[in-house]
Enzyme design. Structure first.
Site, PDB file in Angstrom:
ATOM      1  N   ASP A   6      36.009  51.196  79.892  1.00 50.16           N
ATOM      2  CA  ASP A   6      35.795  52.361  80.182  1.00 50.16           C
ATOM      3  C   ASP A   6      34.190  51.478  80.931  1.00 50.16           C
ATOM      4  O   ASP A   6      34.619  50.372  80.683  1.00 50.16           O
ATOM      5  CB  ASP A   6      35.049  52.582  79.484  1.00 50.16           C
ATOM      6  CG  ASP A   6      33.796  54.047  79.773  1.00 50.16           C
ATOM      7  OD1 ASP A   6      33.763  54.512  80.854  1.00 50.16           O
ATOM      8  OD2 ASP A   6      32.882  54.368  79.227  1.00 50.16           O
ATOM      9  N   ASN A  54      39.152  64.275  81.820  1.00 46.24           N
ATOM     10  CA  ASN A  54      38.915  63.288  82.904  1.00 46.24           C
ATOM     11  C   ASN A  54      39.045  64.536  84.126  1.00 46.24           C
ATOM     12  O   ASN A  54      38.588  64.379  84.741  1.00 46.24           O
ATOM     13  CB  ASN A  54      39.522  62.108  83.003  1.00 46.24           C
ATOM     14  CG  ASN A  54      38.940  60.969  82.267  1.00 46.24           C
ATOM     15  OD1 ASN A  54      39.603  60.063  81.622  1.00 46.24           O
ATOM     16  ND2 ASN A  54      37.455  60.790  82.274  1.00 46.24           N
ATOM     17  N   ARG A 174      36.175  49.412  72.782  1.00 44.11           N
ATOM     18  CA  ARG A 174      35.300  50.027  74.217  1.00 44.11           C
ATOM     19  C   ARG A 174      34.672  49.214  74.940  1.00 44.11           C
ATOM     20  O   ARG A 174      34.023  48.173  74.197  1.00 44.11           O
ATOM     21  CB  ARG A 174      35.048  50.963  73.607  1.00 44.11           C
ATOM     22  CG  ARG A 174      34.409  51.823  74.751  1.00 44.11           C
ATOM     23  CD  ARG A 174      34.021  53.753  74.481  1.00 44.11           C
ATOM     24  NE  ARG A 174      33.963  53.961  76.037  1.00 44.11           N
ATOM     25  CZ  ARG A 174      34.052  55.377  75.856  1.00 44.11           C
ATOM     26  NH1 ARG A 174      34.530  56.472  74.787  1.00 44.11           N
ATOM     27  NH2 ARG A 174      33.424  55.628  76.913  1.00 44.11           N
TER      28      ARG A 174
END
Ligand code: IPE
Ligand code: IPE
Ligand code: MG
Length: 226
Positions: A6, A54, A174
């Site tokens: 991300d 998404n 992440r």
């Protein structure tokens, strides 16, 4: 291990570049991460490339991401194959344009016997959808008399997930400072070590990978015991 890659958009914005430039830099970071993980002896690296949510992004961004996917599958296939990497897909990549889906299918088929490392790409993947598919499959087995409800246990559920042929998830990273799972590997993460780092994905490099593995090695895992 698995990574929620991300921060491509914020990386581009900080440089006054279009978001597509962030995604391009992110794709390069993914290549580097595969290499670094391979060198560190990671058995399986799962990369979250496109979530089932998404699709909510503007069509232009989806086009940019699809074009990148097409480019990288073509460009990287030979070197992945040469390095003994098995490519696997989580999610339903057939929702992408037909030529891309075919390229992906071809890469998966041609690398299926490779054993040095597995790279799993989550494409149009969502963990809730994965679990719903698994439940539907088990329910169909029950309806057709191949399975008793009482026989549905954790092992059977795992066998019905997209990740059925992957090792247990030990480390989930992440990048970009967000601390959420965004519908990624919800079942598989039950006892994974979670690592949230501030680095934006395009800046994640070999040193970041080594630092993450070092941090993982320091963690004490208890699985509910003492
Ligand atoms: C991750 O970067 C890549 C994908 C989700 C495809 P983002 O595009 O989410 O970047 P940010 O979160 O806007 O910075
Ligand atoms: C998660 O990132 C999906 C990928 C990295 C592919 P998002 O940027 O889509 O997640 P949210 O929207 O911030 O939760
Ligand atoms: Mg994001």
């Amino acid at each position: 291990m698995a990574i929620i890659m991300d921060g491509n958009g914020r990386w581009a914005k900080a440089r006054g570049l279009p978001r597509a430039a962030g995604h391009r830099a992110g794709a390069e970071a993914a290549r580097a991460a595969v290499r670094a993980a391979g060198e560190a002896g990671v058995e399986c690296l799962t990369l979250y490339a496109f979530s089932s949510e998404n699709w909510r992004r503007p069509a232009s961004e989806i086009n940019d991401l699809t074009a990148l996917l097409r480019f990288y599958v073509k460009k990287e296939f030979e070197s992945l194959h040469r390095e003994g990497i098995r490519l696997k897909i989580l999610g339903d990549h057939t929702a992408f344009e037909a030529d891309v889906a075919r390229l992906v299918d071809d890469a998966v088929a041609r690398t299926s016997a490779n054993e040095r490392m597995t790279v799993a790409i989550a494409l149009n993947y969502g963990a809730r959808g994965e679990l719903a598919n698994a439940m539907r499959r088990l329910a169909a087995d029950v309806a057709q008399g191949r399975l008793q409800p009482g026989d549905i246990d954790e092992t059977r559920i795992e066998a019905a997930l997209d990740t059925h042929d992957l090792p247990p998830l030990d480390l989930l990273i992440r990048t970009s400072g967000e601390q959420r799972l965004s519908n990624f590997l919800l079942w598989q993460a039950a006892y994974a070590e979670l690592l949230f780092i501030e680095t934006l994905w395009p800046d994640f490099d070999g040193d970041s990978m080594r630092a993450a593995l070092h941090e993982f090695a320091r963690r004490e895992r208890r699985y509910g015991g003492l």
